[in-house]
Design a protein around this motif. Structure first.
Motif, PDB file in Angstrom:
ATOM      1  N   ALA A   9       0.677  -1.338   0.176  1.00 23.25           N
ATOM      2  CA  ALA A   9       0.124  -0.017   0.038  1.00 23.25           C
ATOM      3  C   ALA A   9       0.764   1.186  -0.170  1.00 23.25           C
ATOM      4  O   ALA A   9       0.348   2.207  -0.431  1.00 23.25           O
ATOM      5  N   ARG A  10       2.204   1.260   0.623  1.00 20.72           N
ATOM      6  CA  ARG A  10       3.110   2.493   0.657  1.00 20.72           C
ATOM      7  C   ARG A  10       3.735   2.385  -0.540  1.00 20.72           C
ATOM      8  O   ARG A  10       3.734   3.482  -1.155  1.00 20.72           O
ATOM      9  N   ARG A  11       4.293   1.223  -1.233  1.00 21.31           N
ATOM     10  CA  ARG A  11       5.257   1.371  -2.348  1.00 21.31           C
ATOM     11  C   ARG A  11       4.332   1.399  -3.770  1.00 21.31           C
ATOM     12  O   ARG A  11       4.936   2.015  -4.878  1.00 21.31           O
ATOM     13  N   LEU A  12       2.982   0.757  -3.771  1.00 22.28           N
ATOM     14  CA  LEU A  12       2.256   0.591  -5.068  1.00 22.28           C
ATOM     15  C   LEU A  12       0.805   1.176  -4.819  1.00 22.28           C
ATOM     16  O   LEU A  12      -0.050   0.788  -5.400  1.00 22.28           O
ATOM     17  N   ALA A  13       0.920   2.364  -4.165  1.00 26.05           N
ATOM     18  CA  ALA A  13      -0.301   2.865  -3.746  1.00 26.05           C
ATOM     19  C   ALA A  13      -1.518   2.943  -4.755  1.00 26.05           C
ATOM     20  O   ALA A  13      -2.481   2.447  -4.386  1.00 26.05           O
ATOM     21  N   ASP A  14      -1.218   3.326  -5.754  1.00 30.67           N
ATOM     22  CA  ASP A  14      -2.327   3.671  -7.030  1.00 30.67           C
ATOM     23  C   ASP A  14      -2.262   2.511  -7.997  1.00 30.67           C
ATOM     24  O   ASP A  14      -2.962   2.659  -9.045  1.00 30.67           O
ATOM     25  N   THR A  15      -1.129   1.493  -7.857  1.00 28.71           N
ATOM     26  CA  THR A  15      -1.148   0.317  -8.786  1.00 28.71           C
ATOM     27  C   THR A  15      -2.403  -0.547  -8.433  1.00 28.71           C
ATOM     28  O   THR A  15      -2.788  -0.967  -7.227  1.00 28.71           O
ATOM     29  N   PRO A  16      -2.970  -1.011  -9.723  1.00 29.68           N
ATOM     30  CA  PRO A  16      -4.231  -1.833  -9.375  1.00 29.68           C
ATOM     31  C   PRO A  16      -3.881  -3.083  -8.642  1.00 29.68           C
ATOM     32  O   PRO A  16      -2.871  -3.656  -9.015  1.00 29.68           O
ATOM     33  N   PHE A  17      -4.852  -3.499  -7.928  1.00 27.68           N
ATOM     34  CA  PHE A  17      -4.627  -4.713  -7.185  1.00 27.68           C
ATOM     35  C   PHE A  17      -5.632  -5.771  -7.388  1.00 27.68           C
ATOM     36  O   PHE A  17      -5.338  -7.016  -7.658  1.00 27.68           O
ATOM     37  N   LEU A  18      -6.909  -5.479  -7.344  1.00 23.61           N
ATOM     38  CA  LEU A  18      -8.082  -6.519  -7.265  1.00 23.61           C
ATOM     39  C   LEU A  18      -9.105  -5.809  -8.231  1.00 23.61           C
ATOM     40  O   LEU A  18      -9.545  -4.625  -8.085  1.00 23.61           O
ATOM     41  N   VAL A  19      -9.621  -6.687  -9.192  1.00 18.97           N
ATOM     42  CA  VAL A  19     -10.688  -6.447 -10.064  1.00 18.97           C
ATOM     43  C   VAL A  19     -11.837  -7.625  -9.710  1.00 18.97           C
ATOM     44  O   VAL A  19     -11.053  -8.817  -9.645  1.00 18.97           O
ATOM     45  N   PHE A  20     -12.983  -7.342  -9.666  1.00 16.78           N
ATOM     46  CA  PHE A  20     -13.838  -8.672  -9.289  1.00 16.78           C
ATOM     47  C   PHE A  20     -14.947  -8.675 -10.244  1.00 16.78           C
ATOM     48  O   PHE A  20     -15.557  -7.458 -10.869  1.00 16.78           O
ATOM     49  N   ILE A 224      -4.977  -9.287  -8.785  1.00 12.44           N
ATOM     50  CA  ILE A 224      -5.950 -10.480  -8.858  1.00 12.44           C
ATOM     51  C   ILE A 224      -6.981 -10.196  -9.415  1.00 12.44           C
ATOM     52  O   ILE A 224      -7.746  -8.988  -9.489  1.00 12.44           O
ATOM     53  N   ALA A 225      -7.439 -11.020 -10.478  1.00 16.12           N
ATOM     54  CA  ALA A 225      -8.735 -10.809 -11.170  1.00 16.12           C
ATOM     55  C   ALA A 225      -9.680 -12.107 -10.474  1.00 16.12           C
ATOM     56  O   ALA A 225      -9.426 -13.196 -10.794  1.00 16.12           O
ATOM     57  N   LEU A 226     -10.475 -11.662  -9.721  1.00 16.03           N
ATOM     58  CA  LEU A 226     -11.422 -12.561  -8.911  1.00 16.03           C
ATOM     59  C   LEU A 226     -12.692 -12.717  -9.401  1.00 16.03           C
ATOM     60  O   LEU A 226     -13.653 -11.975  -9.990  1.00 16.03           O
ATOM     61  N   MET A 227     -12.963 -14.111 -10.018  1.00 13.39           N
ATOM     62  CA  MET A 227     -14.215 -14.443 -10.422  1.00 13.39           C
ATOM     63  C   MET A 227     -15.066 -14.994  -9.283  1.00 13.39           C
ATOM     64  O   MET A 227     -14.622 -15.889  -8.470  1.00 13.39           O
ATOM     65  N   GLU A 228     -16.453 -14.678  -9.526  1.00  7.15           N
ATOM     66  CA  GLU A 228     -17.289 -14.959  -8.478  1.00  7.15           C
ATOM     67  C   GLU A 228     -17.636 -16.723  -8.567  1.00  7.15           C
ATOM     68  O   GLU A 228     -17.603 -17.351  -7.488  1.00  7.15           O
TER      69      GLU A 228
END
Length: 328
Positions: A9-20, A224-228
């Motif tokens: 969260a500090r180093r990659l603050a605005d980098t995408p992490f999760l899409v659902f 992560i691309a999370l599929m339901e």
């Protein structure tokens, strides 16, 4: 795990992490590392506001959704212990697990909560049931800063119920150090980089999805691309649309994918490695590579080991009837 998240969260603050992506195919929910960390902090304060303290257990009875990841990491920030359960468990199964684990809170959602509510009065330690989908109203007003709770590597973070073929399921207690080690072993074996994106279709309540898919991304700073839900008819299209480079499967989903009609898109994903457990035949193994061109990586492990003692090395000749070689 708390430090791993806060570092990203500090180093990659605005980098995408999760899409659902939900079961209907909608992809409206996205988090950067900073946004995700803030929601985890709010969820951590929510747990504390419900009376949970360091070492307390809480049931996590959710399908594949961002809320599962948020409350998992909220446990990491509060020193509490998540007890993830199969969302289609029966009331009798849930009564045993909630009582045996001494869970003080059950976190669930409307479509899966009936089994929890049905046994609430028969679980002595269970104080409250919290339905967290939708989550935003519950987090409103909660601090976005981390709670002031000391968490150590040897603290437990998860109690995973497993087996049950010969007796009642056993609760496997896992520590932060267990998770970190397992995630590091997986990340190094698959050479995970921050540029990697893992498409997650396995159920999050199982150690497989947590260890094979999510932890390497958390430790390395991938996404992560999370599929339901897993969909054999949509998997290839989802992998292409979300630009996934890694995947984790089992033998049954591999066979379901091979049973789908061939399309020109089959060999067009960016998948550079796909871990899998359980057996596929040599013929299925060959057909997979001819059709999907995503190298399969056989693995073997147990919830009790919280790592993968055996893995197929990426660079050695493929042996589909072998579970792999010992990891470091």
């Amino acid at each position: 795990l708390r430090n791993a998240l806060e570092d990203k969260a500090r180093r990659l603050a605005d980098t995408p992490f999760l899409v659902f992506e939900d079961a209907s195919g909608g992809t409206s929910d996205r988090w950067s590392w900073r946004e995700f960390d803030r929601d985890v902090n709010r969820a951590a304060h929510l747990l504390l506001s419900r009376g949970l303290r360091h070492g307390d257990k809480f049931g996590l009875h959710l399908g594949n959704c961002p809320e599962f990841l948020i409350f998992w990491l909220a446990a990491a920030k509060t020193g509490t212990v998540m007890v993830p359960t199969n969302p289609i468990s029966t009331a009798a199964e849930m009564e045993y697990i909630l009582a045996h684990s001494e869970s003080r809170l059950a976190v669930t959602e409307p479509q899966y909560g009936a089994a929890i509510h049905a046994v609430r009065g028969r679980c002595p330690a269970l104080r409250d049931v919290l339905e967290v989908r939708p989550l935003r109203p519950l987090l409103r007003g909660m601090p976005a800063t981390p709670p002031e709770v000391a968490v150590a590597p040897a603290d437990e973070i998860s109690m995973q119920y497993t087996s049950g073929t010969t007796s009642k399921p056993k609760g496997v207690l896992l520590t932060h150090a267990n998770y970190i080690y397992g995630g590091e072993a997986m990340a190094k074996s698959m050479r995970v980089l921050p540029a990697d994106r893992h498409i997650v279709v396995l159920p999050l309540f199982h150690a497989g999805a947590q260890l094979h898919a999510c932890l390497p991304m958390l430790l390395v700073g991938g996404s992560i691309a999370l599929m339901e839900r897993f969909s054999a008819s949509r998997f290839v299209e989802q992998a292409i649309r979300h630009k996934a480079t890694l995947a984790a499967l089992f033998g049954a989903p591999i066979r379901l994918l091979l049973a789908q009609p061939r399309t020109e898109a089959d060999g067009s994903t960016r998948l550079r490695a796909c871990s899998y457990a359980q057996n596929v035949t040599p013929q299925q193994f060959e057909e997979w590579h001819e059709r999907f061109r995503a190298p399969l990586m056989q693995i073997w492990g147990m919830t009790e080991t919280m790592s993968l003692p055996l893995m197929q090395p990426l660079d050695l000749p493929r042996k589909p009837l072998s579970m792999g070689m010992p990891v470091l």
